[in-house]
Scaffold this motif. Structure first.
Motif, PDB file in Angstrom:
ATOM      1  N   GLU A  59       2.583   1.666  -3.401  1.00  0.00           N
ATOM      2  CA  GLU A  59       1.673   2.046  -4.482  1.00  0.00           C
ATOM      3  C   GLU A  59       1.228   3.489  -4.366  1.00  0.00           C
ATOM      4  OE1 GLU A  59       1.344   0.317  -7.149  1.00  0.00           O
ATOM      5  OE2 GLU A  59       2.627  -1.194  -6.191  1.00  0.00           O
ATOM      6  N   TYR A  81       0.828  -1.203   0.000  1.00  0.00           N
ATOM      7  CA  TYR A  81       0.000   0.000   0.000  1.00  0.00           C
ATOM      8  C   TYR A  81       0.865   1.257   0.000  1.00  0.00           C
ATOM      9  CZ  TYR A  81      -3.174   3.646   1.623  1.00  0.00           C
ATOM     10  OH  TYR A  81      -3.871   4.812   1.742  1.00  0.00           O
ATOM     11  N   ARG A 102       8.954  -2.199 -12.868  1.00  0.00           N
ATOM     12  CA  ARG A 102       8.938  -3.089 -11.712  1.00  0.00           C
ATOM     13  C   ARG A 102       9.825  -4.305 -11.986  1.00  0.00           C
ATOM     14  NH1 ARG A 102       4.371  -1.697  -8.469  1.00  0.00           N
ATOM     15  NH2 ARG A 102       3.022  -0.178  -9.539  1.00  0.00           N
ATOM     16  N   SER A 112       1.789   5.835  -7.545  1.00  0.00           N
ATOM     17  CA  SER A 112       0.657   6.551  -8.121  1.00  0.00           C
ATOM     18  C   SER A 112       0.927   8.048  -8.164  1.00  0.00           C
ATOM     19  CB  SER A 112      -0.603   6.256  -7.306  1.00  0.00           C
ATOM     20  OG  SER A 112      -1.694   7.019  -7.770  1.00  0.00           O
TER      21      SER A 112
END
Length: 270
Positions: free
Chosen positions: A226, A223, A240, A230
């Motif tokens: 990300e 989390y 990645r 983002s």
């Protein structure tokens, strides 16, 4: 915050023992040499000429391997993995126990503490084999409010590359600190968004640095990672990797600045 120009002047006025080696990252900060980065699975595999390998070990710890075999570990906390390995250089920051150790391996020949005494910075400019390492001190939060010079951004110069580790950064660098950093081709950046700087500040810092490769570190699960990806994906490409290592050389830049996500893995003996 650090007084204007104090860090720039301090870094440029390197100690007498280091004056033979000047930072090419500062001297040609406006240049933009290329980078070629290649996949490598094993940290022990031979390196290509003019290539540096970066392996993400854990949290904020990376292993840097230079072409001549010189090695450095960033934000060294004492545990590298299931292997009896002694780096030539280890750097530490003390904002949290995961970034330093009170009992470093006594066999490490060059151990660099990134914090000062709260009044004066602890400045380093060391040449070990092919690696030239220097630091740009920054402040950190403390129970008293602010600890001056409590963190260091360490810059490693090897194979023509300028590689920066932001450490436990608690504020955006000021103009003098940006100038002292110079060009950073690769930067390792804490992206937790809370214990270090908030995500908007970190993204602003990375956009200002314009490094060709950004490697996220100091993230606590998917989390957290990300949220950073983002937030920065509008200005950086994202790649990645399944592995923990990346090989970098001065050849060709990515088409645009790129975030390269590595998976942390301690060193293992095979």
């Amino acid at each position: 915050m650090i007084r204007p120009l104090s860090i720039l002047l301090a870094v440029l006025a390197t100690p007498a023992l280091a004056q033979e080696r000047q930072s090419h990252c500062i001297a040609i900060a406006d240049a933009a040499p290329g980078i070629e980065y290649l996949h490598r699975a094993d940290w022990r595999a031979p390196l290509e000429d003019y290539t540096v390998r970066l392996s993400y070990l854990d949290h904020s710890m990376f292993l840097l391997q230079a072409p001549d075999g010189t090695t450095a570990v960033t934000d060294y906390n004492g545990f590298l993995g299931d292997v009896d390995f002694v780096p030539d250089i280890a750097t530490m920051n003390h904002a949290h126990s995961s970034h330093w150790t009170i009992s470093p391996d006594p066999r490490i020949p060059t151990l660099l503490e990134g914090w000062g005494d709260g009044v004066s910075p602890n400045l380093h400019a060391e040449e070990v084999g092919e690696v030239f390492v220097r630091n740009v001190p920054t402040d950190i939060r403390s129970y008293e409010g602010v600890e001056r010079y409590g963190n260091s951004i360490f810059v490693f110069e090897a194979a023509g590359l300028c590689i920066g580790h932001l450490g436990h950064l608690h504020h955006e660098p000021d103009e003098a600190q940006y100038a002292a950093l110079g060009r950073l081709d690769v930067v390792m950046a804490a992206v937790d968004g809370g214990m270090t700087v908030d995500l908007p500040t970190m993204i602003d810092t990375l956009e200002r640095l314009e490094s060709s490769i950004v490697i996220p570190m100091h993230w606590f699960g998917g989390y957290t990672l990300e949220r950073f990806v983002s937030g920065i994906s509008g200005s950086f490409a994202v790649e990645r990797r399944r592995g923990s290592s990346i090989d970098v050389s001065l050849r060709t830049l990515p088409d645009r600045p790129t975030v390269v996500v590595l998976q942390p893995a301690s060193l293992v003996a095979r």
